[in-house]
Design a protein around this motif. Structure first.
Motif, PDB file in Angstrom:
ATOM      1  N   GLU A   1      33.961  41.104  49.553  1.00  0.00           N
ATOM      2  CA  GLU A   1      34.154  40.624  50.994  1.00  0.00           C
ATOM      3  C   GLU A   1      34.099  39.226  51.186  1.00  0.00           C
ATOM      4  O   GLU A   1      34.547  38.656  52.088  1.00  0.00           O
ATOM      5  CB  GLU A   1      33.178  41.469  51.807  1.00  0.00           C
ATOM      6  CG  GLU A   1      33.853  43.118  51.883  1.00  0.00           C
ATOM      7  CD  GLU A   1      32.829  43.898  52.558  1.00  0.00           C
ATOM      8  OE1 GLU A   1      31.686  43.215  53.119  1.00  0.00           O
ATOM      9  OE2 GLU A   1      32.820  44.800  52.663  1.00  0.00           O
ATOM     10  N   ALA A   2      32.825  38.764  50.416  1.00  0.00           N
ATOM     11  CA  ALA A   2      32.614  37.512  50.572  1.00  0.00           C
ATOM     12  C   ALA A   2      33.336  36.321  49.773  1.00  0.00           C
ATOM     13  O   ALA A   2      33.471  35.025  49.765  1.00  0.00           O
ATOM     14  CB  ALA A   2      31.002  37.100  50.260  1.00  0.00           C
ATOM     15  N   GLY A   3      34.448  36.749  48.914  1.00  0.00           N
ATOM     16  CA  GLY A   3      35.080  36.060  48.098  1.00  0.00           C
ATOM     17  C   GLY A   3      34.621  35.557  46.842  1.00  0.00           C
ATOM     18  O   GLY A   3      34.981  34.562  46.418  1.00  0.00           O
ATOM     19  N   LEU A   4      33.551  36.198  46.440  1.00  0.00           N
ATOM     20  CA  LEU A   4      32.994  35.786  45.309  1.00  0.00           C
ATOM     21  C   LEU A   4      33.072  36.642  44.042  1.00  0.00           C
ATOM     22  O   LEU A   4      33.675  37.791  44.102  1.00  0.00           O
ATOM     23  CB  LEU A   4      31.108  36.073  45.401  1.00  0.00           C
ATOM     24  CG  LEU A   4      30.529  35.048  46.509  1.00  0.00           C
ATOM     25  CD1 LEU A   4      29.067  35.837  46.713  1.00  0.00           C
ATOM     26  CD2 LEU A   4      30.314  33.745  46.111  1.00  0.00           C
ATOM     27  N   ARG A   5      33.529  36.070  42.931  1.00  0.00           N
ATOM     28  CA  ARG A   5      33.700  36.239  41.728  1.00  0.00           C
ATOM     29  C   ARG A   5      32.775  36.397  40.574  1.00  0.00           C
ATOM     30  O   ARG A   5      32.118  35.483  40.793  1.00  0.00           O
ATOM     31  CB  ARG A   5      35.177  35.774  41.265  1.00  0.00           C
ATOM     32  CG  ARG A   5      36.159  35.832  42.148  1.00  0.00           C
ATOM     33  CD  ARG A   5      37.633  35.463  41.503  1.00  0.00           C
ATOM     34  NE  ARG A   5      37.532  33.630  41.517  1.00  0.00           N
ATOM     35  CZ  ARG A   5      37.421  33.121  40.341  1.00  0.00           C
ATOM     36  NH1 ARG A   5      37.339  33.802  39.263  1.00  0.00           N
ATOM     37  NH2 ARG A   5      37.227  31.785  40.357  1.00  0.00           N
ATOM     38  N   LEU A   6      32.836  37.438  39.751  1.00  0.00           N
ATOM     39  CA  LEU A   6      31.801  37.328  38.669  1.00  0.00           C
ATOM     40  C   LEU A   6      32.555  36.753  37.495  1.00  0.00           C
ATOM     41  O   LEU A   6      33.782  36.726  37.280  1.00  0.00           O
ATOM     42  CB  LEU A   6      31.438  38.790  38.429  1.00  0.00           C
ATOM     43  CG  LEU A   6      30.625  39.446  39.286  1.00  0.00           C
ATOM     44  CD1 LEU A   6      30.451  40.863  38.950  1.00  0.00           C
ATOM     45  CD2 LEU A   6      29.213  38.749  39.789  1.00  0.00           C
ATOM     46  N   ALA A   7      31.750  35.707  36.788  1.00  0.00           N
ATOM     47  CA  ALA A   7      32.534  34.941  35.741  1.00  0.00           C
ATOM     48  C   ALA A   7      32.766  35.869  34.645  1.00  0.00           C
ATOM     49  O   ALA A   7      31.956  36.713  34.423  1.00  0.00           O
ATOM     50  CB  ALA A   7      31.596  33.914  35.301  1.00  0.00           C
ATOM     51  N   LEU A   8      33.893  35.707  33.963  1.00  0.00           N
ATOM     52  CA  LEU A   8      34.274  36.352  32.724  1.00  0.00           C
ATOM     53  C   LEU A   8      33.974  35.791  31.544  1.00  0.00           C
ATOM     54  O   LEU A   8      34.107  34.522  31.471  1.00  0.00           O
ATOM     55  CB  LEU A   8      35.845  36.829  32.734  1.00  0.00           C
ATOM     56  CG  LEU A   8      36.317  37.667  33.980  1.00  0.00           C
ATOM     57  CD1 LEU A   8      37.896  37.991  33.901  1.00  0.00           C
ATOM     58  CD2 LEU A   8      35.654  39.039  34.104  1.00  0.00           C
ATOM     59  N   PRO A   9      33.772  36.272  30.505  1.00  0.00           N
ATOM     60  CA  PRO A   9      33.467  35.562  29.088  1.00  0.00           C
ATOM     61  C   PRO A   9      34.440  34.897  28.852  1.00  0.00           C
ATOM     62  O   PRO A   9      35.875  35.360  28.825  1.00  0.00           O
ATOM     63  CB  PRO A   9      32.999  36.649  28.091  1.00  0.00           C
ATOM     64  CG  PRO A   9      32.743  37.866  29.041  1.00  0.00           C
ATOM     65  CD  PRO A   9      33.529  37.743  30.477  1.00  0.00           C
ATOM     66  N   ALA A  10      34.366  33.512  28.344  1.00  0.00           N
ATOM     67  CA  ALA A  10      35.695  32.441  28.138  1.00  0.00           C
ATOM     68  C   ALA A  10      35.238  31.885  26.948  1.00  0.00           C
ATOM     69  O   ALA A  10      33.989  31.512  26.576  1.00  0.00           O
ATOM     70  CB  ALA A  10      35.752  31.458  29.266  1.00  0.00           C
ATOM     71  N   GLN A  11      36.352  31.534  26.171  1.00  0.00           N
ATOM     72  CA  GLN A  11      36.265  30.955  24.930  1.00  0.00           C
ATOM     73  C   GLN A  11      37.463  29.837  24.698  1.00  0.00           C
ATOM     74  O   GLN A  11      38.564  30.127  25.289  1.00  0.00           O
ATOM     75  CB  GLN A  11      36.324  31.822  23.945  1.00  0.00           C
ATOM     76  CG  GLN A  11      36.039  31.131  22.240  1.00  0.00           C
ATOM     77  CD  GLN A  11      36.193  32.218  21.290  1.00  0.00           C
ATOM     78  OE1 GLN A  11      36.544  33.575  21.546  1.00  0.00           O
ATOM     79  NE2 GLN A  11      35.759  31.759  20.242  1.00  0.00           N
ATOM     80  N   ARG A  12      37.125  28.617  24.543  1.00  0.00           N
ATOM     81  CA  ARG A  12      38.062  27.231  24.499  1.00  0.00           C
ATOM     82  C   ARG A  12      38.196  27.009  23.137  1.00  0.00           C
ATOM     83  O   ARG A  12      37.351  26.715  22.310  1.00  0.00           O
ATOM     84  CB  ARG A  12      37.433  26.135  25.354  1.00  0.00           C
ATOM     85  CG  ARG A  12      38.430  25.119  25.346  1.00  0.00           C
ATOM     86  CD  ARG A  12      37.615  24.128  26.307  1.00  0.00           C
ATOM     87  NE  ARG A  12      38.748  23.106  26.386  1.00  0.00           N
ATOM     88  CZ  ARG A  12      38.276  21.825  26.932  1.00  0.00           C
ATOM     89  NH1 ARG A  12      37.314  21.847  27.733  1.00  0.00           N
ATOM     90  NH2 ARG A  12      39.207  20.711  27.064  1.00  0.00           N
ATOM     91  N   LEU A  13      39.538  26.877  22.656  1.00  0.00           N
ATOM     92  CA  LEU A  13      40.049  26.703  21.244  1.00  0.00           C
ATOM     93  C   LEU A  13      40.910  25.421  21.512  1.00  0.00           C
ATOM     94  O   LEU A  13      41.691  25.150  22.268  1.00  0.00           O
ATOM     95  CB  LEU A  13      40.740  27.665  20.700  1.00  0.00           C
ATOM     96  CG  LEU A  13      39.960  29.097  20.472  1.00  0.00           C
ATOM     97  CD1 LEU A  13      41.065  30.040  19.862  1.00  0.00           C
ATOM     98  CD2 LEU A  13      38.731  29.128  19.616  1.00  0.00           C
TER      99      LEU A  13
END
Length: 682
Positions: free
Chosen positions: A624-636
C-alpha cells in the motif's frame, strides 16, 4: 514376580548344597582318632572303666541331689519357673544347668537328662507336659558349646547330642564325678598350662572352658562332642545297657510323634511304614512329603488367584496383592519347620536339609517381598495428585526407594545367612570378592549409574522437556539408570549414556521464558530516506498493541466478551520486552531494517501463528505504501574480450529474433560454412 520365583528356585538348590556341606564338618577342634567311646588301645568296656561298685552310682551326682531311685519311687523334681516369683525365688526353685566347673557341667547333664528321659518315656510328648519339656530342653542345650552352629539349629543339635550322649554312657557304669576338677582345680590347671579341655574318664567326651560369647567363663561340652555324639552312641550300641531304664530313650525321642500327631494314627499304620531310613521312620518322611506338597499346591493356587484378581484391579492395588504370595510362603515355611521339628521330630541330615531348604525359601521370600514392597510403595506415593510421574523428582524418589529396598534386602539377607549358620566374615569375604569382580566387569555401567545420580540431583532437565544434547534435539522421554532417552524432532529415539549426558553441554529449550524473533527487512538501495522512515513506522505500528472488536464466533461462545475488545500483540509487548525496530545497516545490495520482539509465553505453535500474521500484514502495508523489498542481486562484468564488447543499457525490441541481444552471440558461436570450391569433391 517371575524373577524372584526363579531366584527362589536357585536359592533352594544353594540351601540344599549348604546343608550337605555343613553336615560334614566336625567343628575342627580335634585331629586324631575316630570319635567314639573307643580309644586307640581298643574298646572301653565296663570292666576297663575304673569304678567303685554299682552301689556307688550316687556319687556321680555329687551334692546336687540325693541318689535317684530309677524304679520311679523317688526322683528329683525340676520345677517350671513361675512368672510371679521374684528372681531370688526363681533361682531357688529352679535347678539351672550349672556350668561353673567341668564337674558341675557333667553332673548337670546327668541330672537333667535323667529327668528328661523319665518324663518322655513315661508320658511321651503331650500338651500337658509340653511346657516342662521345653524348659528342660532349654537347660540341656545350654550344656553344649554351639557357638558355631546356626542359631536356628542349636536347640535340635543340642538335644540330639544330649540324647545320644546319655544313651552312650548308659552302657557303662559311672565312676565318681570327683575325678573331674571343680572350679578351683580347673583354673589352677589352666594356669599351669593345661589347654582347658577335659576328657570325661578318658573318653572322647570333652568339657572345655569357654573364653568368649554368652557363656564366657563357663564350662560346656565341646562342639566336637556335640557333633560326634551320634557316632559315639553307634559304636557302643552293641554293649549291654548297665542302666536299662535308658534303653528306650532314643526310640522315645526320635520316633515318638509329638502332640500334634495322634498316637492312634501312628499305631494304625502298616508295619512297613515303621521301617528305618537314614535313622528315621518311613511315616516321618511321608508326613514331610504330604505337608510340603500341600504347601506347594496352596502357594500355586494363591498365585493363580492373584493373577486373575490383579488384572481387574488398579495397578497399585494389584501390585500390593502380590505381597500376599511371599507372606504366605514365609508363614508356611515357618510353620512347617516348627511342625517337623516339634511334632514329626526330624533328626540328623534330614532335619538339616529340610531346615536349610525352608529357611532359604523363607529368606528369599522375605527379600523378594522387600524388593516388591519398594515398588508397591512407589505406586502408592505416586497416587497423590501433586506428584508428577514423569518429573525428575519422581525419578529421584523412585531411585531412592529402589536403592533403600536393595539395602534393606541386603541387610536382611546377611542376617538370614548368619541365622542359617554362615559366618559374617565368610559372607562379607564372598561378597567382597564378588563385588570386586562385578565392579571390574561393569565399569561402564557403574559410571552410567553415577552419571544418572548426578543428573537426578542436578536436574538440568525434566521428563517431557525439549533439550539439545550433543547434536540431538528432541524431548526427554526417560531418565534411566544407564541411559537417557530423547525423542528427536524427526521421530527417532536417541539413547545417550548418562555418563556422556552428565559431562555434555545441555541446552534446555523448554526452560526459556519467551521466544525471541529477530528478522531483517531489506529495502532496495535506491529507496529514499523518507520511505525508509515510513517503513520503520509501519512495522512499529504493526507490532504495537491495539484493540480489535470481538468476532461473532467469540461473542456467541461467551456473550460477556461483547463489551471487551480483544488486544492484539499483547503477547509481544510484555513489561521490559517492547519490540525493537531500527534502520541499522547498509548492505552491499540493500538497506537493512532490524526487527526484534519477544513472544510470551513460549508456546511454539502460537508463536508461528503470530509470525504468519505479522508477515502478511507487513507485505500488505508495504504494498500500500509503495515499498518494495530488495531481491538478492549479482553484478557480472566481462573484461578482456575485444571481440565481445559489453554494452550496458536497455532497449525495446519488436520480437524479431535477429534484433535480440543474443542473436549476434549465436552467430558468433555458429559461423557459416563457406560453399565448397568449384571442381572439388563434396
Amino acid at each position: 514376580m517371575r524373577r524372584w520365583l526363579c531366584g527362589l528356585t536357585v536359592g533352594l538348590a544353594i540351601c540344599a548344597v549348604a546343608a550337605y556341606a555343613g553336615e560334614d564338618g566336625s567343628g575342627g577342634q580335634h585331629v586324631g582318632d575316630t570319635p567314639g567311646l573307643e580309644q586307640p588301645g581298643g574298646e572301653v568296656s565296663a570292666s576297663q572303666v575304673p569304678v567303685e561298685q554299682p552301689a556307688k552310682v550316687e556319687s556321680a551326682y555329687g551334692d546336687m541331689a540325693e541318689p535317684e531311685d530309677f524304679s520311679g519311687n523317688r526322683r528329683p523334681v525340676i520345677s517350671i519357673p513361675s512368672q510371679r516369683g521374684s528372681i531370688r525365688d526363681y533361682q531357688k526353685t529352679v535347678n539351672f544347668a550349672r556350668l561353673s566347673s567341668p564337674r558341675r557341667t557333667w553332673e548337670s547333664m546327668l541330672r537333667l537328662m535323667d529327668e528328661y528321659s523319665q518324663e518322655v518315656q513315661e508320658n511321651g510328648f503331650t500338651y500337658a507336659n509340653h511346657a516342662r519339656l521345653v524348659y528342660l530342653e532349654e537347660q540341656i542345650v545350654n550344656l553344649f558349646d554351639l557357638r558355631e552352629v546356626a542359631p536356628s539349629l542349636r536347640s535340635d543339635v543340642g538335644m540330639e547330642a544330649a540324647v545320644y550322649l546319655r544313651d552312650a554312657i548308659a552302657h557303662f557304669d559311672l565312676p565318681p564325678s570327683d575325678t573331674l576338677p571343680d572350679r578351683t582345680e580347673a583354673f589352677k590347671e589352666m594356669k599351669d598350662g593345661f589347654p582347658g579341655i577335659w576328657n570325661v574318664y578318658g573318653s572322647p567326651i570333652e568339657i572345655s572352658y569357654i573364653d568368649s560369647g554368652e557363656f564366657k567363663g563357663r564350662f560346656q561340652f565341646s562342639l566336637y562332642t556335640a557333633l560326634n555324639a551320634r557316632t559315639m552312641a553307634q559304636r557302643v550300641e552293641h554293649h549291654t545297657y548297665v542302666y536299662p531304664e535308658f534303653a528306650g530313650l532314643r526310640e522315645a525321642y526320635f520316633n515318638t510323634p509329638g502332640p500334634g500327631i495322634p498316637d492312634v494314627l501312628i499305631d494304625s499304620l502298616p508295619g512297613w511304614m515303621r521301617r528305618d531310613l537314614w535313622g528315621m521312620r518311613l511315616w516321618q518322611f511321608s508326613i514331610v512329603l504330604i505337608l510340603t506338597l500341600g504347601a506347594v499346591l496352596l502357594v500355586l493356587a494363591l498365585k493363580r488367584l492373584l493373577r486373575a484378581c490383579s488384572q481387574r484391579l488398579p495397578r497399585a492395588v494389584g501390585s500390593a496383592l502380590w505381597l500376599l504370595l511371599p507372606l504366605l510362603i514365609i508363614y508356611l515355611a515357618g510353620k512347617l519347620n516348627w511342625f517337623f521339628s516339634e511334632h514329626v521330630f526330624l533328626t540328623g541330615k534330614v532335619l538339616r536339609i529340610v531346615h536349610y531348604v525352608e529357611e532359604g525359601v523363607a529368606l528369599l521370600s522375605l527379600v523378594a517381598m522387600i524388593l516388591v514392597g519398594g515398588g508397591v510403595l512407589m505406586e502408592i506415593i505416586f497416587l497423590a495428585p501433586r506428584f508428577d510421574k514423569k518429573g525428575v523428582n519422581s525419578y529421584l524418589i523412585r531411585f531412592g526407594l529402589r536403592l533403600a529396598s536393595i539395602v534393606v534386602a541386603a541387610v536382611v539377607l546377611l542376617e538370614g545367612l548368619q541365622r542359617m549358620g554362615f559366618t559374617l566374615a565368610t559372607v562379607l569375604a564372598g561378597a567382597g570378592v564378588t563385588g570386586l569382580a562385578v565392579a571390574l566387569a561393569a565399569q561402564e555401567s557403574l559410571r552410567n549409574i553415577f552419571g544418572s545420580i548426578m543428573l537426578l540431583l542436578d536436574k538440568p532437565f525434566k521428563i517431557g522437556q525439549r533439550v539439545k544434547v550433543r547434536g540431538h534435539d528432541g524431548f526427554v522421554e526417560e531418565i534411566g539408570l544407564r541411559s537417557t532417552k530423547i525423542r528427536q524432532l524427526d521421530g527417532h529415539l536417541a539413547c545417550l549414556p548418562n555418563e556422556d549426558v552428565a559431562r555434555a553441554d545441555i541446552e534446555n529449550i523448554s526452560e526459556r521464558p519467551f521466544i525471541r524473533r529477530m528478522m531483517n527487512l531489506a529495502l532496495p538501495l535506491d529507496t529514499p530516506s523518507d520511505k525508509v522512515e515510513e517503513a520503520v513506522q509501519i512495522v512499529r505500528d504493526l507490532l504495537a498493541v491495539h484493540e480489535v472488536p470481538r468476532t461473532e464466533v467469540e461473542i456467541a461462545a461467551n456473550p460477556e466478551l461483547e463489551d471487551r475488545p480483544r488486544l492484539v500483540n499483547e503477547e509481544i509487548n510484555q513489561p521490559g520486552y517492547p519490540p525493537r525496530i531500527f534502520f541499522n545497516e547498509f548492505n552491499p545490495a540493500s538497506l537493512n531494517l532490524l526487527v526484534i520482539y519477544w513472544f510470551h509465553p513460549p508456546q511454539y505453535w502460537d508463536y508461528l501463528e503470530h509470525t504468519q500474521r505479522i508477515n502478511r500484514e507487513i507485505m500488505s502495508r508495504f504494498e500500500e505504501a509503495g515499498l518494495r523489498l530488495a531481491l538478492p542481486a549479482q553484478r557480472l562484468q566481462l573484461a578482456g574480450d575485444p571481440s565481445r564488447p559489453l554494452e550496458i543499457g536497455s532497449r525495446e525490441v519488436n520480437g524479431d529474433e535477429d534484433d535480440l541481444p543474443l542473436a549476434g552471440l549465436r552467430e558468433a558461436e555458429s559461423p557459416r560454412r563457406e560453399p565448397p570450391a568449384s571442381g572439388s569433391k563434396s
